[in-house]
Design an enzyme around this catalytic site. Structure first.
Site, short mmCIF file in Angstrom:
data_model
loop_
_atom_site.label_atom_id
_atom_site.label_comp_id
_atom_site.label_asym_id
_atom_site.label_seq_id
_atom_site.Cartn_x
_atom_site.Cartn_y
_atom_site.Cartn_z
N CYS A 139 0.81 -1.22 0.00
CA CYS A 139 0.00 0.00 0.00
C CYS A 139 0.85 1.27 0.00
O CYS A 139 0.33 2.36 -0.26
CB CYS A 139 -0.96 0.00 1.17
SG CYS A 139 -2.06 -1.42 1.16
N HIS A 185 -3.24 7.37 1.96
CA HIS A 185 -3.66 6.03 1.53
C HIS A 185 -5.06 5.78 2.08
O HIS A 185 -5.34 6.08 3.24
CB HIS A 185 -2.66 4.99 2.05
CG HIS A 185 -3.13 3.59 1.88
ND1 HIS A 185 -3.61 3.11 0.69
CD2 HIS A 185 -3.20 2.54 2.76
CE1 HIS A 185 -3.96 1.85 0.83
NE2 HIS A 185 -3.72 1.48 2.09
N ASN A 244 -10.11 -0.08 -0.16
CA ASN A 244 -8.65 0.02 -0.12
C ASN A 244 -8.11 -0.62 -1.41
O ASN A 244 -8.19 -1.83 -1.58
CB ASN A 244 -8.15 -0.71 1.13
CG ASN A 244 -6.64 -0.66 1.27
OD1 ASN A 244 -5.92 -0.33 0.34
ND2 ASN A 244 -6.16 -1.03 2.44
O1 UT7 Z 1 -3.73 -0.97 3.47
C1 UT7 Z 1 -2.81 -1.36 4.43
C2 UT7 Z 1 -3.13 -0.83 5.71
N1 UT7 Z 1 -4.28 -1.54 6.28
C3 UT7 Z 1 -4.95 -0.90 7.19
O2 UT7 Z 1 -4.69 0.23 7.47
C4 UT7 Z 1 -6.02 -1.66 7.96
C5 UT7 Z 1 -5.92 -1.26 9.40
N2 UT7 Z 1 -6.93 -1.88 10.26
C6 UT7 Z 1 -8.24 -1.53 10.21
O3 UT7 Z 1 -8.63 -0.73 9.38
C7 UT7 Z 1 -9.16 -2.12 11.24
O4 UT7 Z 1 -8.40 -2.76 12.24
C8 UT7 Z 1 -10.18 -3.12 10.66
C9 UT7 Z 1 -11.19 -2.38 9.80
C10 UT7 Z 1 -9.47 -4.18 9.85
C11 UT7 Z 1 -10.95 -3.80 11.79
O5 UT7 Z 1 -11.61 -2.83 12.60
P1 UT7 Z 1 -11.52 -2.93 14.18
O6 UT7 Z 1 -12.33 -1.81 14.72
O7 UT7 Z 1 -10.07 -2.99 14.55
O8 UT7 Z 1 -12.28 -4.27 14.47
P2 UT7 Z 1 -11.74 -5.55 15.26
O9 UT7 Z 1 -10.73 -6.27 14.47
O10 UT7 Z 1 -11.40 -5.12 16.65
O11 UT7 Z 1 -13.04 -6.44 15.34
C12 UT7 Z 1 -14.17 -6.04 16.14
C13 UT7 Z 1 -15.26 -7.08 16.03
C14 UT7 Z 1 -14.78 -8.50 16.22
O12 UT7 Z 1 -15.81 -9.21 16.89
P3 UT7 Z 1 -15.69 -9.52 18.47
O13 UT7 Z 1 -14.43 -10.30 18.62
O14 UT7 Z 1 -15.63 -8.18 19.11
O15 UT7 Z 1 -16.93 -10.29 18.75
C15 UT7 Z 1 -14.68 -9.04 14.82
O16 UT7 Z 1 -14.84 -10.42 14.75
O17 UT7 Z 1 -15.82 -7.01 14.71
C16 UT7 Z 1 -15.83 -8.33 14.14
N3 UT7 Z 1 -15.66 -8.21 12.71
C17 UT7 Z 1 -16.68 -8.08 11.85
N4 UT7 Z 1 -18.01 -8.05 12.04
C18 UT7 Z 1 -18.79 -7.89 10.96
C19 UT7 Z 1 -14.50 -8.18 12.00
N5 UT7 Z 1 -14.75 -8.02 10.68
C20 UT7 Z 1 -16.10 -7.96 10.56
C21 UT7 Z 1 -16.97 -7.80 9.48
N6 UT7 Z 1 -18.30 -7.77 9.71
N7 UT7 Z 1 -16.51 -7.66 8.20
#
Ligand code: UT7
Length: 326
Positions: free
Chosen positions: A120, A253, A283
């Site tokens: 990225c 980005h 993305n």
């Molecule tokens: O391009 C390269 C750079 N990449 C990035 O910059 C990505 C950086 N990371 C992010 O943007 C975020 O960390 C994500 C968007 C990937 C995830 O967001 P988050 O707020 O960190 O969510 P999380 O991983 O803490 O997950 C929260 C909850 C989890 O459930 P529990 O464990 O709290 O029950 C996940 O299982 O959300 C759940 N979850 C989803 N639920 C519905 C994760 N993905 C999904 C989904 N739909 N697609």
């Protein structure tokens, strides 16, 4: 007199198939994977992404974006003396997507063409390399493209990653000149974090060994990203002798609206000065910055003479930024 490279044309291309969150959620539900428009919008700011048709390769998207950038610049493809493509989803293992693009554009003047792989951060890396070659006098008119078909490397059984990415390409034409131009840049990598965001598979003996689909520790990437984006922005601004308050536009980005908001906050920039396309593009990895730049130029937001800060972060871990006077 210092020699500068200046962006004289931009282009962007998204494949026609737009997939909304609801459409993707319905497709995933059929595979037993649960997600929702509400979750995706709230956590990422993404409403939709574009997916390329199966027969379309990164070089096809790159060609469309490149032709637009050349037209905007008033430059004929044969006048280019450098072609760089930033991609992590190349058409082939080799040769480079840049040589395939060179051929598609009908360039037969023998100019160098090569790919840059920094995921990225790829466009920021590629633009920095092109700028250095222009400053060194080894190029006068360069095409720099970010092009990706990330849909090919997504694991559609993993809701934590497959909802985030899309396909597309963005391009700029750079010309050498006596006036700025690209003012400063700053690049970094830290290979200790290879495992945080990777596609671990590779081709061996006619088969793919290891997992060929994207893996990401989203939370760890998020935390690293906000820290390094602030640092690299300050480093580039310091090198250029420009204050953050003099930045007209931040073109980050496009991974997650929350990362962009955090970066803007840390730089004391209002969100009105941040170009945001993640909502409609998702993305697109190396394509995201040039796509966002082209969007803002064509929308009449970014104007000649303005200071534009580009910054990227991604797998490797890699990150960097450039300050550009348009
Ligand atoms: O391009 C390269 C750079 N990449 C990035 O910059 C990505 C950086 N990371 C992010 O943007 C975020 O960390 C994500 C968007 C990937 C995830 O967001 P988050 O707020 O960190 O969510 P999380 O991983 O803490 O997950 C929260 C909850 C989890 O459930 P529990 O464990 O709290 O029950 C996940 O299982 O959300 C759940 N979850 C989803 N639920 C519905 C994760 N993905 C999904 C989904 N739909 N697609």
């Amino acid at each position: 007199m210092r020699r500068y490279s200046r962006i004289v044309g931009t282009g962007g291309y998204l494949p026609p198939r737009r997939v909304s969150n609801n459409e993707l959620a319905a497709e995933l539900a059929a595979r037993g994977v649960q997600t929702s428009d509400e979750w995706i919008v709230e956590r990422t700011g993404i409403h939709a992404r574009h997916f390329a048709a199966p027969e379309v390769a990164s070089s096809d998207l790159a060609e469309q974006a490149a032709r637009q950038a050349l037209e905007a610049a008033g430059v004929a493809a044969q006048d280019l003396d450098l072609v760089i493509v930033a991609t992590s989803t190349p058409d082939m293992v080799f040769p480079s997507t840049a040589t395939i693009l060179q051929h598609k554009l009908g360039i037969t003047n023998g100019c160098p063409a090569f790919d840059v792989q920094a995921v990225c951060s790829g466009f920021v890396y590629a633009l920095t390399v092109a700028d250095a070659m222009v400053q060194a006098g080894s190029a006068r008119c360069a095409l720099v493209v970010g092009a990706e078909v990330f849909s090919r490397i997504l694991d559609f059984s993993d809701r934590t990653t497959c909802v985030l990415f899309g396909d597309g390409a963005g391009a700029v034409v750079l010309r050498a000149g006596d006036t700025p131009g690209i003012l400063a840049s700053d690049l970094h990598a830290d290979g200790r974090h290879v495992g945080l965001l990777c596609v671990p598979g590779h081709v061996s003996g006619g088969a793919i060994l290891g997992d060929p689909l994207l893996k990401m520790d989203g939370q760890a990437v998020f935390k690293l990203a906000v820290g390094v984006l602030e640092k690299t922005a300050h480093a580039t601004l310091e090198k250029a002798g420009v204050a953050a308050s003099e930045v007209d536009w931040l073109v980050p980005h496009q991974a997650n609206i929350r990362i962009m908001q955090s970066t803007a906050r840390r730089l004391h920039l209002p969100m009105e000065r941040v170009v945001v396309t993640v909502g409609e593009h998702g993305n697109t990895s190396a394509a995201s910055i040039p796509l966002a730049l082209d969007h803002a130029v064509r929308a009449g937001q970014i104007l000649p003479g303005q200071n534009v800060l580009l910054e990227g972060v991604g797998g490797g871990f890699t990150w960097g930024s450039l300050l550009v006077k348009m």
